[in-house]
Design an enzyme around this catalytic site. Structure first.
Site, PDB file in Angstrom:
ATOM      1  N   GLY A  32       9.625  -0.041 -12.509  1.00 16.28           N
ATOM      2  CA  GLY A  32       9.165  -1.285 -13.120  1.00 16.28           C
ATOM      3  C   GLY A  32       8.864  -2.228 -11.964  1.00 16.28           C
ATOM      4  CB  THR A  34      10.490  -7.518 -11.383  1.00 15.37           C
ATOM      5  OG1 THR A  34      10.783  -6.911 -12.653  1.00 15.37           O
ATOM      6  CG2 THR A  34       9.369  -8.528 -11.554  1.00 15.37           C
ATOM      7  CE1 TYR A 104       3.509   1.740 -18.220  1.00 17.07           C
ATOM      8  CE2 TYR A 104       1.180   2.087 -18.648  1.00 17.07           C
ATOM      9  CZ  TYR A 104       2.200   1.809 -17.774  1.00 17.07           C
ATOM     10  OH  TYR A 104       1.922   1.594 -16.450  1.00 17.07           O
ATOM     11  CD1 TRP A 105       5.540   6.193 -27.324  1.00 20.66           C
ATOM     12  CD2 TRP A 105       5.208   6.931 -25.236  1.00 20.66           C
ATOM     13  NE1 TRP A 105       4.709   7.288 -27.385  1.00 20.66           N
ATOM     14  CE2 TRP A 105       4.483   7.759 -26.125  1.00 20.66           C
ATOM     15  CE3 TRP A 105       5.137   7.208 -23.855  1.00 20.66           C
ATOM     16  CZ2 TRP A 105       3.717   8.837 -25.683  1.00 20.66           C
ATOM     17  CZ3 TRP A 105       4.372   8.266 -23.413  1.00 20.66           C
ATOM     18  CH2 TRP A 105       3.662   9.074 -24.327  1.00 20.66           C
ATOM     19  NE  ARG A 106       5.911  -2.004 -20.654  1.00 18.46           N
ATOM     20  CZ  ARG A 106       5.547  -2.438 -19.435  1.00 18.46           C
ATOM     21  NH1 ARG A 106       4.378  -2.051 -18.932  1.00 18.46           N
ATOM     22  NH2 ARG A 106       6.325  -3.221 -18.738  1.00 18.46           N
ATOM     23  CB  ALA A 231      -7.591  -0.815   2.334  1.00 18.02           C
ATOM     24  N   GLY A 260       1.886  -3.126  -4.363  1.00 22.43           N
ATOM     25  CA  GLY A 260       2.066  -4.572  -4.433  1.00 22.43           C
ATOM     26  C   GLY A 260       3.539  -4.960  -4.529  1.00 22.43           C
ATOM     27  CG  ASP A 261       5.576  -3.336  -7.721  1.00 21.95           C
ATOM     28  OD1 ASP A 261       4.831  -4.274  -8.067  1.00 21.95           O
ATOM     29  OD2 ASP A 261       5.678  -2.262  -8.340  1.00 21.95           O
TER      30      ASP A 261
HETATM   31  N1  LIG Z   1      -5.519   1.834   0.863  1.00 22.32           N
HETATM   32  C1  LIG Z   1      -4.574   1.090   1.452  1.00 22.32           C
HETATM   33  N2  LIG Z   1      -4.394   1.182   2.793  1.00 22.32           N
HETATM   34  C2  LIG Z   1      -3.465   0.433   3.421  1.00 22.32           C
HETATM   35  N3  LIG Z   1      -2.660  -0.446   2.794  1.00 22.32           N
HETATM   36  C3  LIG Z   1      -2.798  -0.580   1.464  1.00 22.32           C
HETATM   37  C4  LIG Z   1      -3.769   0.170   0.717  1.00 22.32           C
HETATM   38  N4  LIG Z   1      -3.649  -0.171  -0.575  1.00 22.32           N
HETATM   39  C5  LIG Z   1      -2.660  -1.088  -0.644  1.00 22.32           C
HETATM   40  N5  LIG Z   1      -2.156  -1.352   0.587  1.00 22.32           N
HETATM   41  C6  LIG Z   1      -1.061  -2.272   0.924  1.00 22.32           C
HETATM   42  O1  LIG Z   1      -0.416  -2.640  -0.277  1.00 22.32           O
HETATM   43  C7  LIG Z   1      -0.541  -4.053  -0.499  1.00 22.32           C
HETATM   44  C8  LIG Z   1      -0.724  -4.304  -1.975  1.00 22.32           C
HETATM   45  O2  LIG Z   1      -1.889  -3.650  -2.411  1.00 22.32           O
HETATM   46  P1  LIG Z   1      -2.736  -4.122  -3.661  1.00 22.32           P
HETATM   47  O3  LIG Z   1      -3.562  -2.949  -4.060  1.00 22.32           O
HETATM   48  O4  LIG Z   1      -3.450  -5.372  -3.354  1.00 22.32           O
HETATM   49  O5  LIG Z   1      -1.598  -4.454  -4.732  1.00 22.32           O
HETATM   50  P2  LIG Z   1      -1.286  -3.809  -6.154  1.00 22.32           P
HETATM   51  O6  LIG Z   1      -0.524  -2.554  -5.904  1.00 22.32           O
HETATM   52  O7  LIG Z   1      -0.431  -4.859  -6.777  1.00 22.32           O
HETATM   53  O8  LIG Z   1      -2.589  -3.617  -6.844  1.00 22.32           O
HETATM   54  C9  LIG Z   1      -1.703  -4.490   0.372  1.00 22.32           C
HETATM   55  O9  LIG Z   1      -1.572  -5.835   0.758  1.00 22.32           O
HETATM   56  C10 LIG Z   1      -1.587  -3.558   1.565  1.00 22.32           C
HETATM   57  O10 LIG Z   1      -0.621  -4.032   2.467  1.00 22.32           O
HETATM   58 MG   LIG Z   2       0.200  -5.786  -8.266  1.00 18.55          MG
END
Ligand SMILES: Nc1ncnc2c1ncn2[C@@H]1O[C@H](COP(=O)(O)OP(=O)(O)O)[C@@H](O)[C@H]1O
Ligand SMILES: [Mg+2]
Length: 307
Positions: A32, A34, A104-106, A231, A260-261
């Site tokens: 999850g 958070t 999902y089942w949430r 990226a 992102g997490d």
């Molecule tokens: N293809 C990638 N190559 C290198 N780092 C990545 C890549 N995708 C994500 N990241 C890293 O993960 C962080 C979050 O990615 P992002 O895709 O923006 O978030 P989310 O997972 O919330 O969609 C980025 O700021 C970067 O540091």
């Molecule tokens: Mg995110």
């Protein structure tokens, strides 16, 4: 003199995850957004912080297993309430021609009630120096739950906590785009640290660039805004200091779920240790870079220990 480590509390939903390991055989995990962030913060800071998770679970065997795992991994579970008549949400990852899809089942999960009891919520956030939540935390609540959560955040800030918020917009959890555009800003108004991803913000708020996202969030009075962009570079405005930090390239991208997490965890942990913004962003990128090199949304514990 005794030194009390800072208390960090994350609020949201943990689901049971079923991930395919071979044809028609699934491995049970827990995940999850958070929760992933709280877990990584605890692994990064260990005894330097007390990390709690606030949610509702069931009284069933799977909920017991999650609680045992959280405790074993050093998370404080005093903010976990157990509902007799509900269970955890579930998602299954399906693999088709190497493409992963999530099912999902949430809708009826215990976590949907996490803001039902304002006294419990207030008690769970007490003495926190940082409260972390996301747009998913908000999306799973009904209107009254959202109001109670807002009130609890307002009180926590009065009591000295900072609130970090990742809008993490998942359209499937909301009834309409209008609902997203009306609700997210109410939570931005009680946010100290915003951690959005540019693609979500562009899709729902029409931002042309990460700088436009920063401009929009700054109008909510947020002084610490960090915009992730896959990226691409991370763009931030922290106490009027603008910065852009290139994201190091990752050679083997295996599974981007939880990127992102994990970024949020690396960034927040570094900030809690008093690191400056640029170093903290680099820490977020490093942890996110690790998580996308592994299967699943969390870095295996052994690998974490080596970081
Ligand atoms: N293809 C990638 N190559 C290198 N780092 C990545 C890549 N995708 C994500 N990241 C890293 O993960 C962080 C979050 O990615 P992002 O895709 O923006 O978030 P989310 O997972 O919330 O969609 C980025 O700021 C970067 O540091
Ligand atoms: Mg995110």
């Amino acid at each position: 003199m005794t030194h009390t480590p800072p208390r960090i509390v994350a609020i949201g939903e943990v689901m049971v995850e079923l991930a395919p390991v071979q044809s028609d055989v699934y491995q049970r995990g827990f995940a999850g957004d958070t929760f992933n962030t709280a877990w990584h913060i605890r692994q990064l800071l260990a005894e330097k912080a007390q990390v709690g998770y606030v949610t509702h679970l069931g009284q069933d065997a799977l909920s017991d297993q999650l609680i045992a795992e959280m405790r074993a991994d050093g998370l404080d579970t005093s903010g976990v309430k157990r509902d007799a008549d509900r269970t955890m949400g579930l998602y299954v990852i399906a693999l088709q021609n190497a493409e992963r899809s999530f099912h999902y089942w949430r809708g009826q999960s215990a976590a949907r009630r996490l803001a039902d009891d304002p006294m419990w919520l207030a008690k769970s956030l007490k003495d926190a120096s940082l409260v972390h939540l996301s747009g998913i935390t908000v999306a799973i609540l009904d209107a009254a739950g959202r109001d109670r959560l807002l009130a609890a955040l307002v009180q926590a800030r009065r009591d000295g906590a900072k609130v970090s918020f990742d809008p993490n917009i998942r359209p499937g959890l909301w009834t309409s785009s209008d609902e997203i555009r009306q609700t997210i800003p109410r939570f931005l108004d009680v946010t100290d640290i915003a951690l959005p991803s540019f693609d979500d913000e562009a899709a729902h708020f029409g931002d042309a660039t990460p700088a436009a996202t920063i401009m929009r969030l700054a109008t909510s009075g947020i002084r610490e805004i960090v915009v992730k962009n896959g990226a691409g570079a991370v763009t931030a405005r922290i106490n009027a200091q603008e910065l852009e930090v290139k994201t190091p390239s990752v050679t083997s991208v295996i599974d981007t779920s939880g990127a992102g997490d994990a970024f949020n965890a690396g960034y927040l942990a570094a900030r809690l240790l008093g690191r400056d913004p640029e170093v903290s962003i680099a820490e977020g990128q490093a942890i996110a870079g690790q998580v996308i090199g592994c299967r699943g949304a969390r870095i295996p514990k052994r690998q974490m220990a080596a970081l």
